[in-house]
Write a protein that holds these residues in place. Structure first.
Motif, PDB file in Angstrom:
ATOM      1  N   VAL A  81       0.834  -1.192   0.000  1.00  0.00           N
ATOM      2  CA  VAL A  81       0.000   0.000   0.000  1.00  0.00           C
ATOM      3  C   VAL A  81       0.874   1.249   0.000  1.00  0.00           C
ATOM      4  O   VAL A  81       2.077   1.188   0.264  1.00  0.00           O
ATOM      5  CB  VAL A  81      -0.939   0.021   1.231  1.00  0.00           C
ATOM      6  CG1 VAL A  81      -1.859  -1.189   1.217  1.00  0.00           C
ATOM      7  CG2 VAL A  81      -0.131   0.038   2.530  1.00  0.00           C
ATOM      8  N   ASP A  82       0.245   2.396  -0.287  1.00  0.00           N
ATOM      9  CA  ASP A  82       0.969   3.671  -0.215  1.00  0.00           C
ATOM     10  C   ASP A  82       1.399   3.938   1.224  1.00  0.00           C
ATOM     11  O   ASP A  82       0.643   3.698   2.169  1.00  0.00           O
ATOM     12  CB  ASP A  82       0.077   4.823  -0.682  1.00  0.00           C
ATOM     13  CG  ASP A  82      -0.169   4.794  -2.182  1.00  0.00           C
ATOM     14  OD1 ASP A  82       0.521   4.036  -2.874  1.00  0.00           O
ATOM     15  OD2 ASP A  82      -1.052   5.532  -2.651  1.00  0.00           O
ATOM     16  N   LYS A  83       2.590   4.451   1.387  1.00  0.00           N
ATOM     17  CA  LYS A  83       3.074   4.862   2.698  1.00  0.00           C
ATOM     18  C   LYS A  83       3.173   6.388   2.712  1.00  0.00           C
ATOM     19  O   LYS A  83       3.986   6.971   1.992  1.00  0.00           O
ATOM     20  CB  LYS A  83       4.432   4.227   3.000  1.00  0.00           C
ATOM     21  CG  LYS A  83       4.368   2.712   3.151  1.00  0.00           C
ATOM     22  CD  LYS A  83       5.737   2.136   3.507  1.00  0.00           C
ATOM     23  CE  LYS A  83       5.666   0.624   3.686  1.00  0.00           C
ATOM     24  NZ  LYS A  83       6.980   0.038   4.017  1.00  0.00           N
ATOM     25  N   VAL A  84       2.302   7.013   3.508  1.00  0.00           N
ATOM     26  CA  VAL A  84       2.219   8.469   3.554  1.00  0.00           C
ATOM     27  C   VAL A  84       2.760   8.959   4.899  1.00  0.00           C
ATOM     28  O   VAL A  84       2.363   8.460   5.956  1.00  0.00           O
ATOM     29  CB  VAL A  84       0.767   8.954   3.366  1.00  0.00           C
ATOM     30  CG1 VAL A  84       0.706  10.466   3.406  1.00  0.00           C
ATOM     31  CG2 VAL A  84       0.195   8.423   2.052  1.00  0.00           C
ATOM     32  N   ASP A 197       5.002  13.335   2.237  1.00  0.00           N
ATOM     33  CA  ASP A 197       5.699  12.450   1.299  1.00  0.00           C
ATOM     34  C   ASP A 197       4.919  11.154   1.159  1.00  0.00           C
ATOM     35  O   ASP A 197       4.406  10.611   2.136  1.00  0.00           O
ATOM     36  CB  ASP A 197       7.112  12.133   1.792  1.00  0.00           C
ATOM     37  CG  ASP A 197       7.993  13.370   1.814  1.00  0.00           C
ATOM     38  OD1 ASP A 197       8.069  14.059   0.785  1.00  0.00           O
ATOM     39  OD2 ASP A 197       8.593  13.652   2.874  1.00  0.00           O
ATOM     40  N   THR A 198       4.847  10.671  -0.080  1.00  0.00           N
ATOM     41  CA  THR A 198       4.135   9.430  -0.358  1.00  0.00           C
ATOM     42  C   THR A 198       5.046   8.466  -1.104  1.00  0.00           C
ATOM     43  O   THR A 198       5.579   8.810  -2.168  1.00  0.00           O
ATOM     44  CB  THR A 198       2.867   9.693  -1.195  1.00  0.00           C
ATOM     45  OG1 THR A 198       2.009  10.598  -0.489  1.00  0.00           O
ATOM     46  CG2 THR A 198       2.117   8.395  -1.457  1.00  0.00           C
ATOM     47  N   ILE A 199       5.242   7.300  -0.522  1.00  0.00           N
ATOM     48  CA  ILE A 199       5.945   6.219  -1.212  1.00  0.00           C
ATOM     49  C   ILE A 199       4.879   5.347  -1.861  1.00  0.00           C
ATOM     50  O   ILE A 199       4.108   4.677  -1.160  1.00  0.00           O
ATOM     51  CB  ILE A 199       6.800   5.391  -0.241  1.00  0.00           C
ATOM     52  CG1 ILE A 199       7.833   6.284   0.445  1.00  0.00           C
ATOM     53  CG2 ILE A 199       7.489   4.251  -0.981  1.00  0.00           C
ATOM     54  CD1 ILE A 199       8.647   5.568   1.498  1.00  0.00           C
ATOM     55  N   PRO A 200       4.781   5.371  -3.181  1.00  0.00           N
ATOM     56  CA  PRO A 200       3.675   4.654  -3.840  1.00  0.00           C
ATOM     57  C   PRO A 200       3.725   3.150  -3.581  1.00  0.00           C
ATOM     58  O   PRO A 200       4.794   2.540  -3.559  1.00  0.00           O
ATOM     59  CB  PRO A 200       3.891   4.963  -5.335  1.00  0.00           C
ATOM     60  CG  PRO A 200       4.788   6.157  -5.360  1.00  0.00           C
ATOM     61  CD  PRO A 200       5.646   6.053  -4.141  1.00  0.00           C
TER      62      PRO A 200
END
Length: 410
Positions: A81-84, A197-200
């Motif tokens: 999942v995305d990590k925000v 910041d978002t790690i897709p």
């Protein structure tokens, strides 16, 4: 001598098979794993596995068989999942002014900071304003970041909706100036300035089989029933919604948990997946917790407005990935599942996840097959068990004889 050796060999092989089957005989299905050539590997769960495995994946096991030994492979199951992450940036308001353009608010940071989001909070509950955001490093020369960005708040008996968050590309300035174009003075309660910041994550496009739309005039709502091709994970839905005018309406997304037959056909029980607002101000895209399902129901409350024009949707789901440690890569391995009574395994590698290599090669999970070792021991009722019946008859006859003897003696 040769005959005795053959018999001993046959007995040994039978014993090895029995020992191997003892660990795998409670799982209905198996899939061979190919490509194992090192200690650490990753693999993606195939779509057609979800409908057979337990909902919480408690029954997933990887076993390797080498002769008489059956080895259970430790693994981690990951949702990609995305990590925000959001970090508050220290800013203070240094100025507030007004002119014919509107109301200005200026913020300063002790150092030049990189930001990409501002969350605003106002005392007013109902407004529809446009804002402009600028940045500067000397509080003299200003550079445009956002223009004519709309913020909105509506609160009444039917709606409680706010859109007061400014999103923009990364901007690095020491000063930020906000212009609110309002006929009355806004009462700004808070301006929270953030760097997000978002790690897709890893998404997979999900196809749907049918899109059944119904506008119910009596209930003043639009209901869309969506049937998927397979039972798969879902975490993102985007509606293609259009209207000739601006709109903001309550929306509810539900997923089918089970079904039952009635005189009117198959009916479904639903659970909530998402509740919020669909609006013309922002893209009609919704993120929610990764959920496995094969059917959705979308309800849009129209109130007294014309229904929206809905022309399909886009669906995505985060993949489930297994990271496994194969201590003996030369063994033959398979993924087993289909055990309703299984409980989640506990492996030590969960405590040492940071030591797992980052770049892992992917192995392949094969097609589903019935596990030939699967067996269910069914206890026979006592009335079908002859030894128990004979024992019960003996006890009854003994009791009758004893009571008869007591009565005759008296």
């Amino acid at each position: 001598m040769m005959l005795k050796l053959k018999i001993n060999l046959f007995t040994f092989l039978l014993l090895c098979t029995t020992i191997a089957n003892a660990q795998t005989n409670t799982y209905k299905f198996k899939r061979n794993i190919s490509g194992v050539n090192s200690v650490w590997h990753k693999m993606v769960l195939p779509d057609d596995l979800y409908k057979k495995a337990n909902a919480g994946f408690e029954d997933l096991r990887i076993f390797g068989i080498n002769g008489k030994d059956t080895i259970e492979v430790p693994y981690l199951l990951k949702q990609r999942v995305d990590k925000v992450s959001s970090n508050d940036i220290t800013f203070k308001q240094i100025n507030q002014s007004v002119n014919q353009n509107g109301y200005y608010y200026t913020f300063q940071s002790p150092e030049i900071s990189l930001i990409n989001q501002i969350k605003l909070a106002f005392k007013q509950e109902n407004f529809d304003w446009e804002v402009t955001l600028e940045g500067s490093n000397d509080n003299k020369e200003w550079f445009n970041i956002l223009s004519n960005y709309r913020i909105l708040s509506i609160k009444n008996n039917d709606t409680d909706y706010q859109f007061t968050r400014l999103n923009f590309p990364d901007a690095k300035y020491q000063y930020f100036r906000l212009l609110v174009k309002s006929p009355i003075q806004p009462e700004l309660l808070e301006a929270k300035i953030l760097k997000t910041d978002t790690i897709p994550g890893t998404f997979k496009v999900v196809k749907y089989q049918s899109f059944d739309l119904k506008n119910d005039a009596s209930k003043k709502e639009t209901v869309v029933d969506v049937t998927l091709t397979n039972q798969v994970p879902l975490s993102y839905l985007k509606l293609n919604a259009q209207s000739d005018f601006d709109f903001y309406r309550p929306i509810k997304i539900e997923y089918a948990t089970d079904s039952f037959k009635t005189d009117k056909g198959i009916q479904y029980n639903y659970a909530n997946l998402y509740e919020g607002t669909i609006s013309s101000l922002v893209e009609a895209a919704f993120n929610f917790e990764n959920t496995i399902t094969s059917r959705l129901k979308i309800t849009i409350q129209n109130n007294d407005n014309m229904p929206l024009r809905l022309s399909g949707l886009q669906l995505k789901g985060n993949i489930y990935e297994i990271i496994a440690r194969f201590d003996q890569p030369k063994n033959e391995y398979a993924l087993y599942y289909g055990n309703e009574k299984a409980i989640s395994p506990v492996y030590e590698i969960e405590k040492f996840e940071s030591k797992i290599p980052v770049n892992l090669t992917t192995v392949t999970i094969g097609a589903e097959a019935k596990n030939p070792a699967y067996s269910i021991e069914t206890a026979k009722p006592l009335f079908e068990n002859k030894p128990w019946l004979w024992a019960l008859m003996v006890v009854i006859i003994a009791l009758l004889g004893w009571f008869s003897f007591k009565m005759l003696k008296n």
